[in-house]
Design an enzyme around this catalytic site. Sequence first.
Site, PDB file in Angstrom:
ATOM      1  N   ASP A  95      44.745  41.349  32.393  1.00 65.51           N
ATOM      2  CA  ASP A  95      44.749  42.489  33.305  1.00 65.51           C
ATOM      3  C   ASP A  95      45.954  42.458  34.245  1.00 65.51           C
ATOM      4  O   ASP A  95      46.050  41.589  35.100  1.00 65.51           O
ATOM      5  CB  ASP A  95      43.449  42.453  34.125  1.00 65.51           C
ATOM      6  CG  ASP A  95      43.245  43.715  34.924  1.00 65.51           C
ATOM      7  OD1 ASP A  95      43.980  44.691  34.704  1.00 65.51           O
ATOM      8  OD2 ASP A  95      42.353  43.737  35.791  1.00 65.51           O
ATOM      9  N   ASP A 297      49.205  49.851  34.353  1.00 63.48           N
ATOM     10  CA  ASP A 297      48.076  48.925  34.298  1.00 63.48           C
ATOM     11  C   ASP A 297      47.653  48.712  32.848  1.00 63.48           C
ATOM     12  O   ASP A 297      47.393  49.671  32.136  1.00 63.48           O
ATOM     13  CB  ASP A 297      46.927  49.530  35.118  1.00 63.48           C
ATOM     14  CG  ASP A 297      45.754  48.588  35.269  1.00 63.48           C
ATOM     15  OD1 ASP A 297      45.845  47.435  34.798  1.00 63.48           O
ATOM     16  OD2 ASP A 297      44.746  49.002  35.854  1.00 63.48           O
TER      17      ASP A 297
END
Length: 420
Positions: A95, A297
């Site tokens: 992440d 992201d």
Amino acid sequence: MAMEPLLKLSSLTVLLLSLIPLSSGAFAGGVRVELTHVHANAGDTEAKLIQRAIASSRHRLSTFVDRAPLHAGKTEYVVDIAIGTPALAFSALVDTGSDLIWTQCKPCSNCYWQSSPVFDPSKSSTFGKIACSSPLCKALDQHSCNASCHYSYMYSDHSYTEGVLATETFTIGSTSVPGLAFGCGNSNAGVAFSEADGFVGLGRGKLSLISQMGLTEFSYCLTPFGSPKKSSLLIGSLPNPNATAHPVISTPIVRNKSWPSFYYITLNGITVGGTVLDIPSSTFAINRDGSGGMIIDSGTSITYLEYSAYDKVADAFMAQIKNMNTTDQSLFDLDLCYELPPKSNPDTLNLPKLIFHFQGADLELPPGNYFGVDSDTNSICLMMAESHGLSVFGNFQQQNMQVMYDLGNDVLSFYSAECG
Ligand SMILES: *[C@@H]1O[C@H](CO)[C@@H](O)[C@H](O)[C@H]1NC(C)=O
Ligand SMILES: *[C@@H]1O[C@H](CO)[C@@H](O)[C@H](O)[C@H]1NC(C)=O
Ligand SMILES: *[C@@H]1O[C@H](CO)[C@@H](O)[C@H](O)[C@H]1NC(C)=O
Ligand SMILES: *[C@@H]1O[C@H](CO)[C@@H](O)[C@H](O)[C@H]1NC(C)=O
């Protein structure tokens, strides 16, 4: 939550010192590891996978709106790494929107089921706790002190992990990395977690893998949703593409102290088909209070645009797509969906082109990166949604692209590639 016995200060000092040589040695030349799409083996249809991914990024975004002190979280790509001595393998979600490295740890006051054995610190010779006075402990928004550093890390879909902030040796690829700070999670819960045994945060904050190792370069190439091929993550160096075959475009990475983990990029405008949309560039600017802006992201599925801009994008597609009927039958629960003509896909449909005008980089996406096929209902949908506050360039839009983070120069670069 059960507290752990006290760590002797002397061993702590040694562990912290051992962080220092990491940057120079361990990953010299870079380490390449494979990523698996977490849902790829679940036996669901691709449409279901996408539906689930969208639902989870909705949760994620809803919290940004409140500006609650939560970290971004939840991703769809996992990496297999190992922890401790002897090394115990586990899978971790990758992440770029959060920092903490963590895995479930014994003793569990609340652990979810995982496929590999839960890490037991008492069986590892390299485990050590971190003192409350450590800058790494203070880097946590939520920590408490009871002889050593206890953490509580909340993701924006209200998944959380709580436990002891500790150090361990991790094995990444074939490289052994001693003294990495991580969350030894004694209490962990969240829908986001069911597919993996922990997280590897690649954000900009102090606790991320990248920051702890003092690395300034990493890149990934994400295979399409549902593809059985493995994506790749390269840590510690960047690919060096043949620029003739793979033209590279670059845009500055912007930092803002309000959200130190995020990789902000500057979006100046959007083109749909032949039309440069009338969107003021201030729409995507970071506001004085740290709200707004656009981030890239790996852990958010679709792209979220500030609502005023999103409306213009959706309206432009609607105005320009005339050869298909809209439908509200799709399970994706997105605003703009069309009936998919038989034997077609986004790349054969002659859809309007889409260009993101990032600062210094006009990124034209292939149609398969912004229209997703819902094969359950034979429809295609624009894989974007509106946000209020933060815009996010999501991972559906990053498929089959080499995405390169050069943090030494604060530059993000892309080139199109067949990943996997
Ligand atoms: C602190 O840790 C000790 C020893 O593990 C434990 O007995 C005690 O309950 C903890 N205190 C708090 C406030 O959690
Ligand atoms: C780079 O790619 C171009 C176009 O595909 C090719 O002609 C050239 O030989 C390549 N150069 C190298 C050094 O591989
Ligand atoms: C965040 O960015 C805004 C807009 O550029 C700026 O005014 C503000 O000072 C920044 N805040 C921090 C804490 O960096
Ligand atoms: C759109 O729907 C109408 C009415 O159901 C139908 O007659 C027409 O063939 C459809 N057009 C396309 C391109 O599917």
